[in-house]
Design an enzyme around this catalytic site. Sequence first.
Site, PDB file in Angstrom:
ATOM      1  N   LYS A  84       0.851  -1.190   0.000  1.00 54.56           N
ATOM      2  CA  LYS A  84       0.000   0.000   0.000  1.00 54.56           C
ATOM      3  C   LYS A  84       0.887   1.241   0.000  1.00 54.56           C
ATOM      4  O   LYS A  84       1.952   1.254   0.639  1.00 54.56           O
ATOM      5  CB  LYS A  84      -0.897  -0.033   1.247  1.00 54.56           C
ATOM      6  CG  LYS A  84      -1.950   1.065   1.325  1.00 54.56           C
ATOM      7  CD  LYS A  84      -2.859   0.859   2.545  1.00 54.56           C
ATOM      8  CE  LYS A  84      -3.972   1.882   2.644  1.00 54.56           C
ATOM      9  NZ  LYS A  84      -4.896   1.630   3.776  1.00 54.56           N
ATOM     10  N   SER A 159      -9.818   1.467   2.620  1.00 59.55           N
ATOM     11  CA  SER A 159      -8.934   2.299   1.835  1.00 59.55           C
ATOM     12  C   SER A 159      -7.826   1.531   1.112  1.00 59.55           C
ATOM     13  O   SER A 159      -7.219   2.069   0.188  1.00 59.55           O
ATOM     14  CB  SER A 159      -8.283   3.345   2.740  1.00 59.55           C
ATOM     15  OG  SER A 159      -7.449   2.739   3.709  1.00 59.55           O
ATOM     16  N   SER A 183     -10.046  -1.046   6.738  1.00 57.53           N
ATOM     17  CA  SER A 183      -9.434  -0.860   5.417  1.00 57.53           C
ATOM     18  C   SER A 183      -8.680  -2.048   4.850  1.00 57.53           C
ATOM     19  O   SER A 183      -8.243  -1.988   3.703  1.00 57.53           O
ATOM     20  CB  SER A 183      -8.503   0.340   5.442  1.00 57.53           C
ATOM     21  OG  SER A 183      -9.266   1.513   5.329  1.00 57.53           O
TER      22      SER A 183
HETATM   23  N1  GLN Z   1     -13.316   3.652   6.189  1.00 57.50           N
HETATM   24  C1  GLN Z   1     -12.784   4.045   7.452  1.00 57.50           C
HETATM   25  C2  GLN Z   1     -12.401   5.505   7.395  1.00 57.50           C
HETATM   26  O1  GLN Z   1     -12.633   6.097   6.402  1.00 57.50           O
HETATM   27  C3  GLN Z   1     -11.594   3.200   7.793  1.00 57.50           C
HETATM   28  C4  GLN Z   1     -10.402   3.547   6.982  1.00 57.50           C
HETATM   29  C5  GLN Z   1      -9.212   2.730   7.345  1.00 57.50           C
HETATM   30  O2  GLN Z   1      -9.325   1.674   7.960  1.00 57.50           O
HETATM   31  N2  GLN Z   1      -8.054   3.253   6.992  1.00 57.50           N
HETATM   32  O3  GLN Z   1     -11.875   6.050   8.304  1.00 57.50           O
END
Ligand code: GLN
Length: 505
Positions: A84, A159, A183
């Site tokens: 990532k 994400s 994510s």
């Molecule tokens: N979707 C969640 C957020 O927007 C979690 C994102 C993540 O785990 N990085 O914060």
Amino acid sequence: MATAPTSLDTLSARQVAAGVAAGDFTATEVARAALDAIERRDPEVRAFLQVSADLALEAAAATDARRAAGEALGPLAGVPVAFKDNMNLVGTRTTCASRMLEGYESPYTATCVQRMLDAGATPVGKTNMDEFAFGSSTESSAFHPTANPWDASRVPGGSSGGSAAAVAAGEATIALGSDTGGSIRQPASLCGVVGLKPTYGAVSRYGVVAFGSSLDQVGPFGRRVEDVALAMNALVAGGRDPWDSTSQAVAPDFLAHLDDPVEGRRVGVVPALMEAAGLSDEVRDAVAAAGRALVDQGAELVEVDLPNIASAIAAYYVIAPCEAFSNLARFDGVRYGYQEPGRATLAEQTSLSRAHGFGEEAKRRQMLGAYLLSSGVYDTYYYPAQQVRTLITADYARAYEQCDVILMPAAPRTAFRFGELSDPTQMYASDMFTISNNIAGNGGVSVPLGLGATSGLPVSAQLQGPAFADARLLTFARAIERALSPDGEGAPVAPALAGKGGELA
Ligand code: GLN
């Protein structure tokens, strides 16, 4: 050795490493096959922000040289791995899919990345994500969207959407992602691959750009539970990382207990969660089928209650933006990040650099965090959110007195279309089943269950466990995989992409 062409699409990480060690193929041939698959498939998927062909071929050549010299090879020898783009790897950019860090090159490599390389992995590139990991669809990337490999009109989740898509598309055997509120598990679910969020502290966060420091955790994606176990072994090898004060030594061998029977073990189910508004029927049915598969293998289902879990999203959207506001303050265009040119005063420069460097969601989170931490407001939101955190953690502790793992959905529904969730709070609800686990700091894994009866898109179940029981999660995940995946051996590469490139001579 003259054999029929083998595709990386069908080889497990262990088979790749064993093939390299045995001389069936070289690490260089594997690297070329992976780069070929990326070249032919990624114009459609767009999982990568950067393909690191030179680094991949260099690492593979080093592996081949080691073998030629008779040296022992690592457990991930020659295995194509993607990272990532919030993880530092010297020789690549770390952009967090943000204009703010466009072109940024870190002078050091993240511990999690280094440990994969130390195990012999071949780094094929950096994957797309929601900007600074804020989101559940990868649509907030400043550079381009990523398509779901199963249906290019739909999002891969987020994400860590690029990492999940790269694995589902067969562009990498393993990918690393990070999970602050879901994510890893949510994109794994939408892309039909395995995604593990280990217990907070199990994997070092050193060299991973921070979002919510009390919630962030790195973990692996793979098409098979075994690949994820192999990656975990590499990530925890070497013990605690002195460069991350929250890092802890993790002892277990994640492969050793993978095929342990689940007979006589207790699987918690939370009736209220299975009735949650927003959960689609096909996901509910698939999770129930996963429960039956465990019962068929002798496990027992027990009902448990997590009474405060309904407040998890509210608590998270106080705690996470506060931590993000604090972490992202460093991107001021001086120490790091995009710098607005030609401004007379520092204040003007900082303000315009941040205004133009960050996208909409990144600004929303930081403004929210700034507001919530301001005096007067702090007591009303931040303090109660921390109290909710304590209650949720206690709920889990109580539940795990009655069961070994908890079975629940990972994502409430299958992959949605680009632009479909335009209201941020709808997007936030994508994590309704994952966030509570980050709040408690426990591990969770998303296990693919084939295609949904209605949508024909990947559906999955989630297994959650107590702190540092991540190897146990993989035992239960493997039991589900054994029963419900094709040939019992894990998820396939998305059919529209399978077989385009990726062949080993
Ligand atoms: N979707 C969640 C957020 O927007 C979690 C994102 C993540 O785990 N990085 O914060």
